[in-house]
Every structure is written in structure tokens, then in C-alpha cells.
Design a protein around this motif. Structure first.
Motif, PDB file in Angstrom:
ATOM      1  N   ASN A 142       0.828  -1.206   0.000  1.00 17.36           N
ATOM      2  CA  ASN A 142       0.000   0.000   0.000  1.00 17.36           C
ATOM      3  C   ASN A 142       0.862   1.257   0.000  1.00 17.36           C
ATOM      4  N   ARG A 143       1.930   1.228   0.774  1.00 20.94           N
ATOM      5  CA  ARG A 143       2.833   2.379   0.843  1.00 20.94           C
ATOM      6  C   ARG A 143       3.454   2.653  -0.531  1.00 20.94           C
ATOM      7  N   GLN A 185       0.906   4.047  -2.966  1.00 23.19           N
ATOM      8  CA  GLN A 185       0.600   5.434  -2.635  1.00 23.19           C
ATOM      9  C   GLN A 185       1.697   6.377  -3.124  1.00 23.19           C
ATOM     10  N   ARG A 186       2.967   5.953  -3.027  1.00 23.96           N
ATOM     11  CA  ARG A 186       4.070   6.771  -3.536  1.00 23.96           C
ATOM     12  C   ARG A 186       3.911   6.996  -5.040  1.00 23.96           C
ATOM     13  N   GLU A 209       1.021   9.423  -5.648  1.00 25.89           N
ATOM     14  CA  GLU A 209       1.402  10.793  -5.323  1.00 25.89           C
ATOM     15  C   GLU A 209       2.274  11.402  -6.417  1.00 25.89           C
ATOM     16  N   ASP A 236      -6.270   9.797  -9.637  1.00 23.77           N
ATOM     17  CA  ASP A 236      -5.686   9.104  -8.490  1.00 23.77           C
ATOM     18  C   ASP A 236      -5.680   7.609  -8.792  1.00 23.77           C
ATOM     19  N   ALA A 285      -4.380   5.107  -7.187  1.00 29.21           N
ATOM     20  CA  ALA A 285      -4.645   4.221  -6.048  1.00 29.21           C
ATOM     21  C   ALA A 285      -6.150   4.004  -5.905  1.00 29.21           C
TER      22      ALA A 285
END
Length: 507
Positions: free
Chosen positions: A251-252, A255-256, A259, A273, A275
Motif C-alpha cells: 500500500n505504501r 501510494q508513492r 502521489e 488518483d 490508487a
């Protein structure tokens, strides 16, 4: 993770020459005792060697070092052979301390990845031997293989494929039950120490990737006097606890990537977006899987592919390991959000090929996960990735996998003053930088570097190999030597041939 970085990677000269060229430490009166002789590596007819003068051989070690009566027969009395490859130093007067390479996975063969790393270790090889040891259970070292058709499962419905896979693992577990309990990380570390002594090296340097960093941490705990420096790429302490943390770490990374796209006007306009797009696509596929027709990656024949949320989640997570595949994820997820799965199907086809699929000794892989990672307390709570619990298939296998004994001290933080270089990729979906930061807390001479644009594995990116050589040669980094790693920036998400040039200018 391990991490065949094995199923995450297959080694020789007369004793007198070994003593003369590889054992003498000019700094004191140490005299090596060489008991392992290696010979020129065999290769297929017409095959050119990647490294001239490579040496190979086998070294016999006990299957179970704690056997009380080895003469009684049975599994406890058995031995196994470790396969070793050595690249002799180019210099006629090499340094006394070589570099040992430890692969990842768990389940990867070190000798399998040797050729891939030849360029990265060229500078070090000028004055140091490079030694690759297939960890017990991998490569040519009595591998714990399982017959699991992973490529075929990528093309089938995930639920049916998972059930079929688990049954294949159940058959494998029964076959490996007499041996699997002796294929732990601690046993592998004892093997490496025995190889060090047999080759006549007083001290060594270690490089390990992914799960290989856990082997290094265990070596630091058990035999610190044998180590001069260590380099860990993608740090995976046992507290990482595969597979329980993979959801949160994936997930991290996603998300990067999201972003990055949102920070770029052209990418935001095209994809939004990603994600959120991925979660919406997974939710739709969870409710109603779809059938696609693709060219089979091996036969080229039209083949049905059933796509659901679990298969999409696995595809996205594995793509996040790789810089190039990650470039395509924004386009793939945005298209999937509109029920256009052509790019997703192409990525699945790529993963299903034998060249791109990980080559792991799956029995060894499960032995580590089901005994060492499963023993972490308290057990981390699994986090869903795109609404999918990625840990469930592994936990189902671990219910019947052969049990091994793991000492309680194995789970304690490793304390050491051996110079250590810890490398991390900011976008790594399995060993992100905070795992290196956790390990570094008790390593008094640790230097941690994070490459902003790297994913899983930093050694082959940019100038990293030169930084590693500088660290090993001087036991610390020279002033300014790591500044070049700031140039390892994220790749621009794929937009289109027309818009990519403009996107580059905005970063």
C-alpha cells in the motif's frame, strides 16, 4: 522477500595456489588452512564464460549439526553438499578478505544470479575474490523444490488456482518432511562459516539482497569476528514477518506512485488518483470476474484468462518491484477502472513467462516463512491491499508445512559494531526504508542510504555499485561518494509518445 534476490540466485584451485593467492594476510602472521579445493567451472559446449577463470565445487556439511548419534542412520545422519562458485581476483596480489554474495527469496540461488551481478562487482573483483554459495535448499545445494505450476495459475481463476496450488504444496510438504526442518537461516549461516574456514579466509565481507540481508544479520549475531564489512540491499529483518506485512508495505509503494502522478499535471489529467482507480477496479472484479482472451506466453495460442480482484492485486504488487513495470501501472489501473483490461492482460502475460517469473526453490521458501516469519510475536495484523488479504494463501500452507526449531534469540535485535552499509529503495513494496532504519538502531557503525527512485534492489541502479566498492574498500564511505545516488530518481509514468517529453520537463 530472500529475496528462485535462487527458485531472490550455481563455484576451485589447488590447495597450494589457494594459500598463496587467496589466504595470505600481509598484515600479520595469520596462515590459512585450506581444506576445500575448487576447479574450473563446467559450462555448456560453445558457452562463453561471463567471468574468465571462474572456479566451482561442492562442500559437504551435516544436514543436522545437533544430531547426537550420527552413526545411527536416518535423516539426522545425512549430509548435504553446498555448491560454490568463486571468481578469483583479477590482481596477482589480491586482498585477503573476499566478498561473499548471499541471495534473496528466500529460496533464490546465489550462483544463479552471479552473472547478473558481474557488472556490479567488477570494481571489487579487481582486488578481491567474489564467492557465491548456494544456500542449503537452493540452486545446486540439495534444493527443496516443489512442483507448482505458477505460470499456469496466473491464467486461471484465482480462487481455483489457489486451491490447486495449496494441494500441490501439501504433496510437496509430505515429500520434504524428513529434511525441511533442517533448512533454517541459522543452519545456513553455520554453513557459510564452514565454507569461509574451508577456503582459508580469515575474515570476509558480505553482500546480501532482500532475504539475504536477514542471513547477514544472523551471521553478525553468530560470527561477528569473521566479518570485516557487510552490505545489505533491501533490508529484511525477521520482524518484517512475511507474509503479514506485505499488504501494508505494498500500500505504501502504491501510494508513492499515486502521489507522483498527482504531482504531475499531465499524469493527473490522464489518470487521476491511480490508487483509488485500482481499488475501484478490484472491487468491480471482486463482484464479477471477467474472462479475457490473450496469447499464451509460452505457446502463443489464444488462451482464456479469468481476472478477479486477487489476481489484479498480485499483479500490481509484483509490478511495484520493478522500475519499468511501475511506469505502466498508472495507465493499466486507469484503464482497468474503465473496464479496459488489455494492458493488465499484457502485464500478466509478462509475469507468466519463464524469464520474468521468480526462480525460487519453493520448498525452502515456505520452510523459512512458515517457521521463522510465523514465529514473530506479536504477529503483525495483515492489511488489505486493493481489498485483498495477500497473507491468506501462505497462512493456509503453513498450517501443514513441516515444523522446524527456531531459537528464541533469533528474534532479538542484532547488536554489532561491524561496519554496515544499508541500502533501500524509497518505492520498494516489500523492504521499504523503515525496515533498514529499524535494523540500524543496534548497529553502531551503520550507514543507511535511500535511493528515491529505486524499488526493490538498489545495487544495480545508477552509481550504487561504485558506492558499495568504496565502502568495502575503506570500511566507510569516502566524503561525497554517495551524493551520486541522489540522481536515482523515479521514472516518469508512461503517458503517450506525444506527452512523455512534456512530462519529463515537469519533474
Amino acid at each position: 522477500m530472500k529475496i528462485r534476490f535462487d527458485g531472490w540466485w550455481r563455484y576451485a584451485i589447488a590447495a597450494l595456489v589457494s594459500v598463496t593467492l587467496f589466504g595470505c594476510d600481509k598484515r600479520d602472521s595469520y596462515q590459512p588452512r585450506v581444506s576445500l579445493e575448487l576447479t574450473s567451472c563446467e559450462r555448456k559446449e560453445g558457452e562463453a564464460p561471463t567471468v574468465s577463470g571462474a572456479e566451482c565445487g561442492y562442500f559437504t556439511v551435516p544436514l543436522n549439526r545437533s544430531a547426537t548419534n550420527p552413526g545411527l542412520g536416518g535423516a539426522e545422519a545425512n549430509e548435504l553438499e553446498l555448491y560454490i562458485k568463486r571468481w578469483p581476483a583479477i590482481s596477482a596480489a589480491p586482498e585477503a578478505d573476499p566478498l561473499f554474495v548471499i541471495a534473496g527469496g528466500p529460496g533464490q540461488s546465489a550462483t544463479d544470479i552471479a552473472d547478473v551481478l558481474s557488472g556490479s562487482f567488477y570494481e571489487l573483483r579487481k582486488k578481491r575474490d567474489i564467492v557465491f554459495v548456494d544456500q542449503r535448499g537452493t540452486g545446486h545445494s540439495s534444493p527443496l523444490n516443489c512442483e507448482v505450476d505458477e505460470a499456469d495459475q496466473l491464467l486461471r481463476h484465482s480462487a481455483a488456482a489457489t486451491d490447486a496450488s495449496i494441494e500441490q504444496y501439501r504433496v510437496c510438504a509430505k515429500a520434504l518432511a524428513p529434511r525441511a526442518p533442517y533448512y533454517t537461516t541459522s543452519a545456513a549461516v553455520a554453513d557459510l562459516e564452514a565454507v569461509r574456514k574451508a577456503l582459508g579466509y580469515r575474515t570476509i565481507n558480505l553482500w546480501g539482497g532482500s532475504y539475504g540481508t536477514r542471513v547477514i544479520l544472523s551471521y553478525l549475531a553468530d560470527y561477528p569476528q569473521a566479518l570485516r564489512t557487510v552490505v545489505m540491499d533491501g533490508v529484511a529483518p525477521v520482524q518484517l514477518a512475511m507474509p503479514y506485512n506485505i499488504g501494508s508495505d505494498a500500500n505504501r509503494a502504491l501510494q508513492r506512485l499515486a502521489e507522483q502522478c498527482l504531482a504531475q499535471a499531465a499524469c493527473t489529467e490522464r489518470y487521476g488518483d491511480i490508487a483509488k482507480a485500482g481499488r475501484r477496479a478490484a472491487e468491480r472484479l471482486r463482484a464479477q470476474p471477467v474472462t479475457l482472451t490473450i496469447d499464451h506466453p509460452l505457446t502463443g495460442q489464444p488462451t482464456s484468462l479469468l481476472l478477479d480482484d486477487s489476481k489484479l492485486a498480485g499483479l500490481v504488487r509484483f509490478s511495484l518491484y520493478d522500475r519499468l513495470a511501475s511506469r505502466l501501472l498508472p495507465a493499466a489501473l486507469a484503464a482497468a477502472d474503465t473496464q479496459d483490461y488489455r494492458l493488465v492482460a499484457s502485464l500478466i502475460t509478462r509475469l507468466a513467462t519463464s524469464d520474468s517469473a521468480p526462480n525460487l526453490a519453493l520448498g525452502m521458501h515456505m520452510t523459512i516463512l512458515c517457521n521463522e516469519d510465523a514465529g514473530v510475536t506479536p504477529r503483525p495484523k495483515s492489511e488489505l491491499f486493493l481489498g485483498v488479504d495477500l497473507a491468506t494463501p501462505v497462512t493456509r500452507i503453513c498450517e501443514f508445512w513441516p515444523k522446524a526449531s527456531v531459537a528464541s534469540e533469533y528474534y532479538q535485535p542484532v547488536r554489532s559494531d561491524v561496519p554496515a552499509l544499508l541500502l533501500s529503495g524509497e518505492r520498494d513494496p516489500i523492504t521499504p526504508p523503515y525496515w533498514a532504519a529499524q535494523a540500524a538502531r543496534t548497529l553502531t557503525k551503520a550507514t543507511s542510504l535511500v535511493a528515491t527512485g529505486a524499488h526493490h534492489g538498489v545495487t544495480r541502479e545508477g552509481c550504487t555499485s561504485a558506492v558499495i566498492a568504496d565502502f568495502i574498500n575503506h570500511t566507510q564511505l569516502s566524503e561525497g561518494s554517495a551524493e551520486c545516488m541522489t540522481k536515482i530518481q523515479p521514472l516518469v509514468p508512461y503517458l503517450s509518445p506525444e506527452s512523455n517529453s512534456a512530462a519529463v520537463d515537469t519533474l
